[in-house]
Design an enzyme around this catalytic site. Structure first.
Site, PDB file in Angstrom:
ATOM      1  CG  HIS A 165      -1.877   0.942   1.339  1.00  0.00           C
ATOM      2  ND1 HIS A 165      -1.694   2.380   1.710  1.00  0.00           N
ATOM      3  CD2 HIS A 165      -3.241   0.881   1.263  1.00  0.00           C
ATOM      4  CE1 HIS A 165      -2.832   2.955   1.520  1.00  0.00           C
ATOM      5  NE2 HIS A 165      -3.744   2.022   1.285  1.00  0.00           N
ATOM      6  CG  ASP A 242       0.183  -2.325   6.306  1.00  0.00           C
ATOM      7  OD1 ASP A 242      -0.612  -2.311   7.081  1.00  0.00           O
ATOM      8  OD2 ASP A 242       0.281  -1.647   4.991  1.00  0.00           O
ATOM      9  CD  GLN A 245      -7.178  -4.659   4.170  1.00  0.00           C
ATOM     10  OE1 GLN A 245      -8.063  -5.351   4.576  1.00  0.00           O
ATOM     11  NE2 GLN A 245      -7.170  -3.351   3.903  1.00  0.00           N
ATOM     12  CE  LYS A 268      -7.586  -0.307   6.052  1.00  0.00           C
ATOM     13  NZ  LYS A 268      -8.038   0.313   4.881  1.00  0.00           N
ATOM     14  CB  CYS A 405      -3.661   3.278  -1.704  1.00  0.00           C
ATOM     15  SG  CYS A 405      -4.800   4.459  -1.359  1.00  0.00           S
TER      16      CYS A 405
HETATM   17  N1  PMP Z   1      -2.040  -0.735   4.664  1.00  0.00           N
HETATM   18  C1  PMP Z   1      -2.853  -1.565   4.003  1.00  0.00           C
HETATM   19  C2  PMP Z   1      -2.706  -3.010   3.547  1.00  0.00           C
HETATM   20  C3  PMP Z   1      -3.976  -1.078   3.885  1.00  0.00           C
HETATM   21  O1  PMP Z   1      -5.377  -1.783   3.393  1.00  0.00           O
HETATM   22  C4  PMP Z   1      -4.533   0.422   4.176  1.00  0.00           C
HETATM   23  C5  PMP Z   1      -5.772   1.094   4.160  1.00  0.00           C
HETATM   24  N2  PMP Z   1      -6.254   0.724   3.031  1.00  0.00           N
HETATM   25  C6  PMP Z   1      -3.453   1.042   4.748  1.00  0.00           C
HETATM   26  C7  PMP Z   1      -2.254   0.618   5.129  1.00  0.00           C
HETATM   27  C8  PMP Z   1      -3.749   2.544   5.307  1.00  0.00           C
HETATM   28  O2  PMP Z   1      -4.633   2.481   6.346  1.00  0.00           O
HETATM   29  P1  PMP Z   1      -5.030   3.953   6.916  1.00  0.00           P
HETATM   30  O3  PMP Z   1      -5.694   4.628   5.708  1.00  0.00           O
HETATM   31  O4  PMP Z   1      -6.383   3.342   8.039  1.00  0.00           O
HETATM   32  O5  PMP Z   1      -4.021   4.522   7.802  1.00  0.00           O
END
Ligand code: PMP
Length: 447
Positions: A165, A242, A245, A268, A405
Site C-alpha cells: 500500500h 503492515d 488487512q 478496518k 493505493c
Molecule cells: N495498509 C494497508 C494494507 C491498507 O489496506 C491500508 C488502508 N487501505 C493502509 C495501510 C492505510 O490504512 P489507513 O488509511 O487506515 O491509515
C-alpha cells in the site's frame, strides 16, 4: 476477556457484544438475508461452531438487501461499537491522564484498559509497547521518522515488496531520501504472493529494515510472516508488518510472528476511524526520539531543557482520541466474541466460493492466490473497473474499483485498476450470489 473497565461496565463483565443480546445478532439478520446452497466451505468449522456466520443484525448501517463488499477499505460498525462510542460521549466523557476528579480518573482507567486489551489481542508482551496512533499510516510514518530516520545512514537499504500500500512505500521513500538510503523491492510469485525466496536472495547486511504487508489489500495474499522475520533477522534487519488487512481477518500474535513493529487501523477492525495501533519492541521504542512534541509526551519542560516521557506516552502528544480508544476496545471485544479463527474460516470460504464462481466466467480475470484472505480482485475484459462497480451498485452491491493505493502493484499486474470485493463478518453466501449475478450482468451489457 475484557479488562476491568469502569467506562464500559458491560464489557468489563466479559460479555462484550453478544450475538444474542438485545442489540445483537441473529434473528433479524437471519430473516432478511436469504441463505443459498452454494456455500463452498473453507476449512471445516471447529466443532460446535456454525458457518457461515450470521451476525448481520449486529450492524445497524447495513440495510436489507445491500451487499457491502468494501470492508478492506473500511468495515461497518457493530451496534456494540456504536453504543460504546455513544456512551463514552453521552455519559462518561472526560479527558484522560490529567484530571484528578473521578470521571477523568475513570476515563483514564478505560483508556489504559484498552491499551492492555490491544496488547492481549495482538500478543504484545507488554502494554507499554502499544502506541495509539491515528491509523496504520501514522504508525508507519512514526517508525519511518523516529526509528529509520535516526538509525539509518547513507548507504543503508530498505526492503519493501511490489504489493505494498502507498502508506508502506511513501514514508520510507521520504526517510530514504533524507538519510541517503536506498529502497529495494521484492517481486511477487506468479500467483501474487511476496516471493520470499527472492527476498532471501536480495537481502544483504546493508538492509536495516524490511516492511511488508501481512495481508495484501488488493490480492488478499497472506505473508509467511515468521519466515519473513527469520530472513530479515538473518541479515540483522528489523521487520515491520503492515497488519491492516490481517488483524480483522485472522488471529495475530506479534510475539509468535517474531516481527519488530506491527501496525493496524481500528476502522478496518469494526472500530472507529482515527484510531490505530503501532506495536514496537520495547528496546526499539525506548531508543526512539519523540514523534511530535506537545502535552502528555513530556517528563519535564523548561526553556533550558525538556525531557520526555517513556514509551508509549512519548509518542502520544496532545489529547488523544479518547473515545476512539474506547470504541477500539469494544471492537476487539466484538471480534473476539465471534473468534478470529472462525472469522478467518468464514471469509476464506466466501473467497473460495467467489473465486470458483468467477473462474467459470470467460471474460473475468481473477487476481491473487486461491487461498487469499477475505479479498478478491478481478477485472472484466474490456470493461473499466469503475463501470463494473457502477453497474454492481445499481444492483445493491458495493465494491471498490481503482488502484487501491497500490499503483506499483497495478503496474506489475499490467492494469490501471482492478475491481475488488472484500468481505467482513456480516457477509454471507447471498452477497457472493449478488456479486456474481451483478458481474454476469456486466458481461451481458458489454458482451
Ligand atoms: N495498509 C494497508 C494494507 C491498507 O489496506 C491500508 C488502508 N487501505 C493502509 C495501510 C492505510 O490504512 P489507513 O488509511 O487506515 O491509515
Amino acid at each position: 476477556m475484557s479488562e476491568d473497565n469502569p467506562i464500559l461496565p458491560e464489557l468489563a463483565r466479559g460479555g462484550g457484544p453478544s450475538r444474542s443480546d438485545g442489540g445483537g445478532a441473529g434473528v433479524a439478520g437471519a430473516a432478511h438475508r436469504p441463505s443459498t446452497t452454494g456455500f463452498a466451505g473453507g476449512p471445516p468449522p471447529r466443532s460446535g461452531e456454525d458457518l457461515p456466520l450470521d451476525v448481520l443484525a449486529d450492524f445497524p448501517a447495513i440495510p436489507e438487501g445491500w451487499a457491502y463488499l468494501d470492508s478492506a477499505a473500511t468495515a461497518q460498525k457493530p451496534r456494540a461499537v456504536v453504543d460504546a462510542i455513544t456512551r463514552a460521549y453521552g455519559e462518561t466523557y472526560a479527558t484522560v491522564h490529567r484530571g484528578v476528579y473521578q470521571r477523568s480518573a475513570d476515563m483514564t482507567l478505560a483508556y489504559e484498559a484498552a491499551r492492555r486489551r490491544v496488547a492481549a489481542f495482538t500478543g504484545a508482551p507488554s502494554a507499554d509497547e502499544v502506541v495509539f496512533v491515528r491509523g496504520a499510516t501514522e504508525g508507519i510514518n512514526l517508525v519511518a521518522q523516529c526509528w529509520a530516520g535516526t538509525q539509518l545512514e547513507a548507504g543503508d537499504r530498505i526492503l519493501l515488496s511490489t504489493l505494498e500500500h502507498h502508506s508502506n512505500i511513501v514514508p520510507w521513500q521520504m526517510t530514504a531520501e533524507r538519510v541517503g538510503a536506498a529502497i529495494d523491492v521484492v517481486p511477487l510469485t506468479a500467483d501474487g504472493r511476496i516471493d520470499l525466496d527472492a527476498m532471501e536472495r536480495m537481502l544483504t547486511p546493508a538492509h536495516k529494515l524490511v516492511a511488508l504487508a501481512h495481508v495484501s489489500n488488493v490480492l488478499g495474499s497472506v505473508l509467511d510472516a515468521k519466515r519473513a522475520a527469520e530472513l530479515a533477522h538473518g541479515v540483522g534487519a528489523k521487520l515491520l508488518l503492515d497488519g491492516c488487512q490481517a488483524v480483522p481477518r485472522m488471529p495475530v500474535n506479534v510475539a509468535e510472528l517474531g516481527c519488530d513493529f506491527y501496525v493496524f487501523s481500528g476502522h478496518k477492525l469494526y472500530g472507529p476511524t482515527g484510531i490505530g495501533v503501532l506495536w514496537g519492541r520495547a528496546e526499539l521504542l525506548d531508543a526512539m526520539p519523540p514523534y511530535q512534541g506537545g502535552g502528555s509526551m513530556i517528563d519535564r519542560v523548561t526553556f533550558a531543557r525538556t525531557t520526555y516521557a517513556p514509551p508509549p506516552g512519548r509518542f502520544e502528544a496532545g489529547t488523544p482520541h479518547i473515545v476512539g480508544v474506547v470504541g477500539l476496545h469494544a471492537a476487539i471485544d466484538y471480534v473476539e466474541s465471534i473468534g478470529l479463527e472462525r472469522i478467518h474460516a468464514h471469509e476464506t470460504a466466501l473467497v473460495r466460493e467467489t473465486r470458483e464462481a468467477l473462474a467459470g466466467l470467460n471474460s473475468v480475470r481473477v487476481f491473487g492466490p486461491d487461498d487469499s484472505a477475505g479479498i478478491v480482485s478481478f477485472a472484466v475484459e474490456g470493461v473499466h473497473p469503475h463501470d463494473v462497480a457502477t453497474i454492481l451498485d445499481e444492483g445493491q452491491v458495493a465494491i471498490r474499483a481503482g488502484h487501491h493505493c497500490a499503483q506499483p502493484l497495478m503496474d506489475a499486474l499490467g492494469v490501471p485498476a482492478t475491481a475488488r470485493a472484500s468481505f467482513g463478518v456480516y457477509n454471507g453466501p447471498a452477497d457472493v450470489a449478488a456479486l456474481v449475478k451483478g458481474i454476469e450482468r456486466v458481461t451481458r451489457i458489454f458482451g
